[in-house]
Every structure is written in structure tokens, then in C-alpha cells.
Motif scaffolding. Structure first.
Motif, PDB file in Angstrom:
ATOM      1  N   TRP A  68      -9.563   0.043   3.692  1.00 18.23           N
ATOM      2  CA  TRP A  68      -8.319  -0.951   2.638  1.00 18.23           C
ATOM      3  C   TRP A  68      -9.286  -2.144   3.411  1.00 18.23           C
ATOM      4  CZ3 TRP A  68      -4.478  -3.947   4.298  1.00 18.23           C
ATOM      5  CH2 TRP A  68      -4.278  -4.477   2.997  1.00 18.23           C
ATOM      6  N   THR A 105       0.724  -0.608   0.054  1.00 21.58           N
ATOM      7  CA  THR A 105      -0.088  -0.343   0.407  1.00 21.58           C
ATOM      8  C   THR A 105       1.121   1.141   0.026  1.00 21.58           C
ATOM      9  OG1 THR A 105      -0.381  -0.063   2.703  1.00 21.58           O
ATOM     10  CG2 THR A 105      -2.009  -0.811   0.994  1.00 21.58           C
ATOM     11  N   LEU A 152      -1.595   4.136  -0.051  1.00 20.42           N
ATOM     12  CA  LEU A 152      -3.502   3.705   0.577  1.00 20.42           C
ATOM     13  C   LEU A 152      -3.849   4.075   1.516  1.00 20.42           C
ATOM     14  CD1 LEU A 152      -3.492   0.999  -2.836  1.00 20.42           C
ATOM     15  CD2 LEU A 152      -3.663   3.657  -3.004  1.00 20.42           C
ATOM     16  N   ILE A 153      -2.760   4.274   2.401  1.00 23.57           N
ATOM     17  CA  ILE A 153      -3.628   3.735   4.212  1.00 23.57           C
ATOM     18  C   ILE A 153      -3.659   5.157   4.954  1.00 23.57           C
ATOM     19  CG2 ILE A 153      -3.741   1.161   4.058  1.00 23.57           C
ATOM     20  CD1 ILE A 153      -1.614   1.428   5.631  1.00 23.57           C
ATOM     21  N   GLN A 188      -9.349   5.649   4.881  1.00 21.41           N
ATOM     22  CA  GLN A 188      -9.173   4.885   3.398  1.00 21.41           C
ATOM     23  C   GLN A 188      -8.005   3.755   4.655  1.00 21.41           C
ATOM     24  OE1 GLN A 188      -6.196   6.408   0.157  1.00 21.41           O
ATOM     25  NE2 GLN A 188      -5.631   8.806   1.398  1.00 21.41           N
ATOM     26  N   ASP A 247     -12.219  -3.480   2.095  1.00 24.16           N
ATOM     27  CA  ASP A 247     -11.880  -3.595   1.076  1.00 24.16           C
ATOM     28  C   ASP A 247     -11.545  -5.258   0.584  1.00 24.16           C
ATOM     29  OD1 ASP A 247     -13.031  -2.307  -0.272  1.00 24.16           O
ATOM     30  OD2 ASP A 247     -11.300  -1.247  -1.165  1.00 24.16           O
TER      31      ASP A 247
END
Ligand SMILES: [Zn+2]
Length: 201
Positions: free
Chosen positions: A50, A29, A40-41, A46, A53
């Protein structure tokens, strides 16, 4: 420009092994994209998305800042432990302590489950409901533990392409790149170097 995600046109192409290892996916990530580091985190929203997901957190769950910080810290811990394993050296003791603390945060026991493909090993929470983030971190740490101690033919390896910081699970000794795109980029750089030798070479 170089796209370290291995994708084209912005679509993310997972590195080999991300489909089977949530710990590897967590490590990736943080990666390079067009020469810039992306994360991404970053932030609670976010980070929650994550985990949801990946099926590690009930969707709609919201983490607090401390939880998001713990997830990011676990990512760097796992990355450091992967590095130690790949370089065949002992890790920093703190990294082992952090991973073990995440494992102990929510006691998970092995459990037999059975689906259309047959028997599977999974983990189930022991005891009363624990903090869902503790459970998610314990599952990630458990997955990392499995990879780190695996004696099979899947070992964590850093992408060998300059400027790429992704990791992948190496299933055969020859693979050195996280994606065909990184491999192409290295071959192109070698070709350029061959035809444009450095002045002092
Ligand atoms: Zn790569």
C-alpha cells in the motif's frame, strides 16, 4: 448488498480527496464492503504494497510486524483526529502525541519543486538517510496535519450513510456521502421509510 467502497463489481472507487491526500487514503484502508469490514494494510506484505503504491515507500521494501503495527496505529490516530475536527471538539491528548511523534520520526523540511504545472511545495528529508518507514509515516502525518489545520474549503467529513465508515474531503457544504452509491442507498432507505412507517410512529 451494500458496498461501502462506493464501487461496483469489486473495483475500488476512491472517496473524494483520496487522490490528493495520502492521509485520507490511509484512513479509508479500513472500510466496510458488503457488510464486512475490510483492511487493506493488515500484515506486513499488504502494508508495504500500500505504501509503495502511494509512492511513500521504495517498491520492494519489506516492513516488519512492528512497522505494520505503527502504520495501522497512525491510521487510527488520524481517524480520531479527523473525528475531533469534524465534531469541533478537542482530541484525546494521546492522539496528538502520536501524530507529533510520527512527524518527529523523520525531519522533513518544505522544499520548492517545479514541474510542468509550475511551482509546487513538497517536503524533503533533512539530514542523512532515515528509516524509510519513518519517512513514510512522517509524510502521512504531515499530510494529516495539513488537512487538520487547513482553513481552506476542504475539510475532512465522515460519510453520512449508515454502515459506511469512509471519510472524504468536503469541498462544498452540501456533500454528505463518500460516493454516489452511498447517496443512492440513503435516498432509497428514506423512500422506504416514508412508505413503510414504523408501527408506533
Ligand atoms: Zn460512504
Amino acid at each position: 448488498m451494500f458496498d461501502g467502497s462506493g464501487g461496483a463489481g469489486g473495483r475500488y472507487v476512491p472517496a473524494p480527496g483520496e487522490d490528493v491526500s495520502c492521509a485520507l487514503a490511509l484512513v479509508n484502508t479500513r472500510r466496510m464492503d458488503s457488510g464486512h469490514q475490510v483492511d487493506l494494510i493488515v500484515g506486513t506484505s499488504q502494508a508495504s504494497h500500500w505504501l509503495a503504491d502511494r509512492g511513500l515507500l521504495p517498491s520492494g521494501s519489506v516492513m516488519n510486524d512492528a512497522d505494520a503495527g505503527r502504520l495501522a496505529a497512525l491510521r487510527e490516530t488520524i481517524r480520531a483526529l479527523f473525528s475531533a475536527r469534524a465534531e469541533q471538539r478537542a482530541p484525546v491528548p494521546d492522539d496528538m502525541s502520536w501524530l507529533n511523534a510520527a512527524l518527529a520520526g523523520a525531519p522533513l523540511v518544505p522544499a520548492l519543486t517545479w514541474d510542468e504545472t509550475g511551482p509546487q511545495q513538497s517536503t524533503q528529508l533533512l539530514g542523512p538517510a532515515a528509516d524509510p518507514v519513518d519517512v513514510a509515516l512522517a509524510r502521512l502525518a504531515g499530510d494529516a496535519l495539513g488537512i487538520l489545520t487547513s482553513t481552506g474549503d476542504r475539510t475532512p467529513a465522515p460519510c453520512g450513510a449508515h454502515g459506511c465508515i469512509r471519510w472524504f474531503l468536503r469541498t462544498h457544504g452540501a456533500r454528505q456521502w463518500c460516493s454516489p452509491r452511498c447517496g443512492d442507498r440513503v435516498r432509497a432507505a428514506r423512500h422506504y421509510a416514508r412508505h413503510h412507517p414504523a408501527p408506533d410512529a
